[in-house]
Design a protein around this motif. Structure first.
Motif, PDB file in Angstrom:
ATOM      1  N   ALA A  93      14.424  47.897 -22.478  1.00 14.85           N
ATOM      2  CA  ALA A  93      15.557  46.940 -22.338  1.00 14.85           C
ATOM      3  C   ALA A  93      15.596  46.254 -20.949  1.00 14.85           C
ATOM      4  CB  ALA A  93      16.817  47.437 -23.022  1.00 14.85           C
ATOM      5  N   ARG A 142       7.820  40.674 -31.424  1.00 14.80           N
ATOM      6  CA  ARG A 142       8.579  41.544 -30.216  1.00 14.80           C
ATOM      7  C   ARG A 142       7.736  41.897 -29.416  1.00 14.80           C
ATOM      8  NH1 ARG A 142      14.452  42.881 -33.129  1.00 14.80           N
ATOM      9  NH2 ARG A 142      14.895  40.690 -33.837  1.00 14.80           N
ATOM     10  N   ASP A 145       8.619  38.871 -25.405  1.00 19.89           N
ATOM     11  CA  ASP A 145      10.033  38.332 -25.496  1.00 19.89           C
ATOM     12  C   ASP A 145      10.057  36.993 -25.357  1.00 19.89           C
ATOM     13  OD1 ASP A 145      11.280  41.055 -25.633  1.00 19.89           O
ATOM     14  OD2 ASP A 145      10.974  41.164 -23.423  1.00 19.89           O
ATOM     15  N   SER A 278      16.867  36.466 -32.299  1.00 21.18           N
ATOM     16  CA  SER A 278      17.117  37.555 -32.739  1.00 21.18           C
ATOM     17  C   SER A 278      17.130  38.748 -32.034  1.00 21.18           C
ATOM     18  CB  SER A 278      17.055  37.955 -34.081  1.00 21.18           C
ATOM     19  OG  SER A 278      15.526  37.946 -34.127  1.00 21.18           O
ATOM     20  N   ASN A 279      16.283  38.495 -30.857  1.00 25.08           N
ATOM     21  CA  ASN A 279      15.782  39.313 -29.973  1.00 25.08           C
ATOM     22  C   ASN A 279      16.940  40.224 -29.071  1.00 25.08           C
ATOM     23  OD1 ASN A 279      14.876  40.675 -27.518  1.00 25.08           O
ATOM     24  ND2 ASN A 279      13.032  39.660 -27.637  1.00 25.08           N
ATOM     25  N   PRO A 280      17.099  41.492 -29.228  1.00 23.72           N
ATOM     26  CA  PRO A 280      18.570  42.116 -28.710  1.00 23.72           C
ATOM     27  C   PRO A 280      18.488  42.252 -27.365  1.00 23.72           C
ATOM     28  CG  PRO A 280      16.751  43.806 -29.583  1.00 23.72           C
ATOM     29  CD  PRO A 280      16.165  42.179 -29.786  1.00 23.72           C
ATOM     30  N   LYS A 281      17.263  41.758 -26.588  1.00 27.43           N
ATOM     31  CA  LYS A 281      17.754  41.800 -25.174  1.00 27.43           C
ATOM     32  C   LYS A 281      18.548  40.703 -24.558  1.00 27.43           C
ATOM     33  CE  LYS A 281      13.042  44.171 -24.270  1.00 27.43           C
ATOM     34  NZ  LYS A 281      11.787  43.715 -23.479  1.00 27.43           N
ATOM     35  N   ARG A 282      19.508  41.053 -23.992  1.00 31.81           N
ATOM     36  CA  ARG A 282      20.620  40.159 -23.271  1.00 31.81           C
ATOM     37  C   ARG A 282      19.592  39.350 -22.130  1.00 31.81           C
ATOM     38  NH1 ARG A 282      26.195  43.252 -22.310  1.00 31.81           N
ATOM     39  NH2 ARG A 282      26.702  43.481 -24.792  1.00 31.81           N
TER      40      ARG A 282
END
Length: 313
Positions: A93, A142, A145, A278-282
């Motif tokens: 992350a 993924r 990114d 939808s990539n969970p990394k802010r």
């Protein structure tokens, strides 16, 4: 799903055809024969009892039922691939994985990375080159990114936005009469041959731009099964000229040649960023925001008036 249990393999062929728009290019990316791609897609269509693709001389495109089915299946398929690769829990992350596809970063990319680093010093960058035939899969799975590439238009199932533009330069033999001009136009090059290096997965340049150039009929476009160094040698020998973006031309000196800026229509290359919403990394959306702000604050990029960024999903 299928009597022979090869569901993932059949899906791989169908998705490659979707991503590349032709059976030939899909076969090249998968390193198989075109007939193998065609045969396996037919098997999938027969099993589903649905025609997924329309085929013509220009390539393949999804039918409406095919598009609806692919949209549902793709996310599940790529999730399974990640599970088989044991990569699901291996996402760092604190690292942004950036891919560059046939582009150099240039001042714009260096600027947004520096700005991002000052705002979020705990996030690091991993930057790598990615082949033209693999960047879309790398994003969807993924492994990357965000990818910066030439502007190929909207990207299915991804977010994308044009962030900067670079003027194009032509590489000419040092003895050519045009090297005395401050800028050149495509009409000046009408009698010459544009040499385009082609790798295993296609031209190492903006395909849409090349299509526009070819449509004008001048100059003639010649693809070369060679790397960029070999194409530069061909230019030195007087066999034609080649192209590069300003960030490359201003940092690459080649003996017995000169870089000259292009002017007029088709003299600018647009660089698009592509990422998964939808990539969970802010940090992905934070980087996008930094790039968007910099694009809005920059009246021109590499000497070219920057158009308002265009977004597609």
């Amino acid at each position: 799903m299928t009597p022979n249990g090869n569901a993932l393999r059949l899906l791989a062929y169908a998705l490659a055809a979707v991503d590349h728009g032709s059976l030939r290019r899909a076969a090249r990316a998968m390193r198989v024969r075109e007939s193998s791609v065609s045969r396996n897609i037919v098997k999938l269509e027969q099993h589903l009892e649905v025609q997924l693709f329309e085929r013509d001389v220009r390539g393949v495109r999804l039918t409406e039922p095919g598009r609806a089915w692919i949209d549902v299946v793709r996310a599940h398929y790529e999730g399974l691939l990640d599970a088989f690769d044991d990569r699901v829990g291996d996402k760092d992350a604190k690292t942004l994985r950036i891919g560059l596809c046939c582009v150099r970063g240039g001042e714009f990319l260096r600027g947004i990375i520096a700005r991002f680093g000052s705002l979020y010093p705990d996030v690091s960058f991993s930057i790598e080159d990615v082949p033209a035939g693999r960047w879309l899969s790398a994003i969807r799975r993924r492994h990357l990114d965000l990818v910066f590439t030439h502007d190929f238009g909207a990207v299915p199932s991804c977010c994308s936005e044009v962030f900067w533009h670079e003027r194009l330069f032509v590489l000419l033999p040092a003895s050519h009469s045009l090297v005395d001009r401050p800028v050149v136009a495509w009409s000046d090059l009408a009698e010459m041959c544009l040499l385009v290096p082609v790798g295993p997965e296609g031209p190492l340049f903006d395909l849409r731009l090349l299509e526009r150039i070819a449509a004008t009929g001048s100059p003639a476009v010649q693809t070369c099964r060679a790397n960029q160094a070999t194409v530069a040698l061909k230019v030195q020998l007087g066999e034609g000229f080649t192209l590069a973006e300003e960030s490359c031309a201003r940092t690459t000196a080649i003996e017995s040649t000169m870089w000259k800026p292009l002017a007029g229509q088709n003299s600018v290359s647009s660089i698009r960023a592509v990422w998964l919403d939808s990539n969970p990394k802010r940090s992905v959306l934070r980087l996008v925001a930094v790039a968007r702000n910099r694009a809005g604050d920059t009246p021109s990029n590499s000497g070219t008036n920057a158009a308002r960024p265009g977004r597609s999903t």
